[in-house]
Structures are given as C-alpha cells and as structure tokens.
Scaffold this motif. Structure first.
Motif, short mmCIF file in Angstrom:
data_model
loop_
_atom_site.label_atom_id
_atom_site.label_comp_id
_atom_site.label_asym_id
_atom_site.label_seq_id
_atom_site.Cartn_x
_atom_site.Cartn_y
_atom_site.Cartn_z
N ARG A 31 64.85 72.35 2.87
CA ARG A 31 66.19 71.58 3.06
C ARG A 31 66.27 70.79 4.45
O ARG A 31 66.50 69.66 4.57
N GLU A 32 66.10 71.72 5.63
CA GLU A 32 66.17 71.09 7.14
C GLU A 32 65.18 69.97 6.96
O GLU A 32 65.46 68.95 7.64
N ARG A 33 63.99 70.28 6.78
CA ARG A 33 62.85 69.27 7.17
C ARG A 33 63.34 67.99 6.26
O ARG A 33 62.95 66.97 6.86
N LEU A 34 63.60 68.09 5.24
CA LEU A 34 63.78 67.02 4.20
C LEU A 34 64.98 66.03 4.53
O LEU A 34 65.12 65.00 4.66
N THR A 35 66.02 66.85 5.06
CA THR A 35 67.24 66.20 5.43
C THR A 35 66.96 65.37 6.90
O THR A 35 67.43 64.39 7.11
N GLU A 36 66.06 65.88 7.72
CA GLU A 36 65.94 65.48 8.94
C GLU A 36 65.06 64.11 8.87
O GLU A 36 65.25 63.21 9.33
N ALA A 37 64.10 64.08 7.88
CA ALA A 37 62.97 63.18 7.74
C ALA A 37 63.64 61.98 6.69
O ALA A 37 63.40 60.79 7.07
N PHE A 38 64.52 62.31 5.87
CA PHE A 38 64.98 61.27 4.79
C PHE A 38 66.50 61.01 4.78
O PHE A 38 67.05 60.03 4.36
N LYS A 43 71.17 62.69 -2.19
CA LYS A 43 71.04 63.92 -3.03
C LYS A 43 69.89 64.59 -2.70
O LYS A 43 68.76 64.19 -2.49
N LEU A 44 70.15 65.97 -2.90
CA LEU A 44 68.89 66.88 -2.58
C LEU A 44 69.29 68.27 -3.26
O LEU A 44 70.28 68.96 -2.73
N LEU A 57 64.28 67.66 -6.17
CA LEU A 57 65.11 66.65 -6.54
C LEU A 57 65.68 65.97 -5.41
O LEU A 57 66.54 66.57 -4.68
N ILE A 58 65.13 64.67 -4.92
CA ILE A 58 65.55 64.05 -3.71
C ILE A 58 65.77 62.71 -4.24
O ILE A 58 64.76 61.89 -4.62
N GLU A 59 67.01 62.11 -3.42
CA GLU A 59 67.31 60.49 -3.57
C GLU A 59 67.74 60.22 -2.12
O GLU A 59 68.38 60.88 -1.48
N ALA A 60 66.95 59.17 -1.74
CA ALA A 60 67.13 58.79 -0.37
C ALA A 60 67.00 57.15 -0.21
O ALA A 60 65.95 56.79 -1.05
N ASP A 61 67.59 56.43 0.40
CA ASP A 61 67.27 54.97 1.00
C ASP A 61 65.83 54.81 1.32
O ASP A 61 65.21 53.77 1.08
N ALA A 62 65.46 55.74 2.20
CA ALA A 62 63.96 55.61 2.69
C ALA A 62 63.09 55.42 1.61
O ALA A 62 62.08 54.90 1.85
N PHE A 63 63.18 55.94 0.23
CA PHE A 63 62.26 55.73 -0.89
C PHE A 63 62.43 54.22 -1.66
O PHE A 63 61.48 53.94 -2.29
N THR A 64 63.26 53.57 -1.24
CA THR A 64 63.53 52.36 -1.69
C THR A 64 62.17 51.14 -1.75
O THR A 64 61.61 50.98 -2.94
#
Length: 89
Positions: free
Chosen positions: A10-17, A21-22, A48-55
């Motif tokens: 969770r920490e790594r994904l939050t920092e990266a993206f 939603k996570l 399950l991850i949703e982020a603007d970075a994936f657009t």
C-alpha cells in the motif's frame, strides 16, 4: 520494514501512483497448502488500483508499472499477485 507485506505494498503503490482507489486483498488463505504457499499467510494477493497515472497506458503497461513499483515484493517475497489497474472513468 515492520508491518505486513500488504501495508508495504500500500505504501509503495500510494507513493508511486497517488491512487484514487486502492484495495489490496490477501488471497493467501485460498491457496493454503498449494504451490507457492510458504505458510506466512502473505503469499497471494489481488491488487485493485485506480490512478490518473494509468490514463495513457494500456493494460500491460499498467501491470508492468505496478510490478515495478512493488520492487522486490513480487516474485521474491510474494508468490502471486493479480493486478487490476485502471484509470478513472
């Protein structure tokens, strides 16, 4: 690092993206006694991850980005990770 692998993910994904939603679901109990189960209770996860970075990314690029952000966790410390990465609608 202290804490669970799920917390570290969770920490790594939050920092990266900076996801909107996570959800990190520990599926290890469903795989108890199967290949890859190391008895730790933290061997199989669904992310399950949703982020603007994936657009601008396609599905494969999103999965590769998530795996890269997780670093040594996937394949070394966790046996399997199912990834559902998306951009906001």
């Amino acid at each position: 690092m202290s804490g669970t692998i799920a917390e570290e993910m969770r920490e790594r994904l939050t920092e990266a993206f900076t996801p909107s939603k996570l959800d990190i679901i520990n599926d290890s109990a469903s795989h108890a006694g199967h290949s890859g189960d190391d008895g730790s209770g933290e061997s199989h996860f669904t992310i399950l991850i949703e982020a603007d970075a994936f657009t601008p990314m396609n599905r494969l690029a999103r999965q590769r980005a998530v795996i890269a952000a997780l670093g040594d966790i996937v394949g070394e410390r966790v046996h399997a990770v199912a990834i559902k990465a998306s951009a906001p609608a």
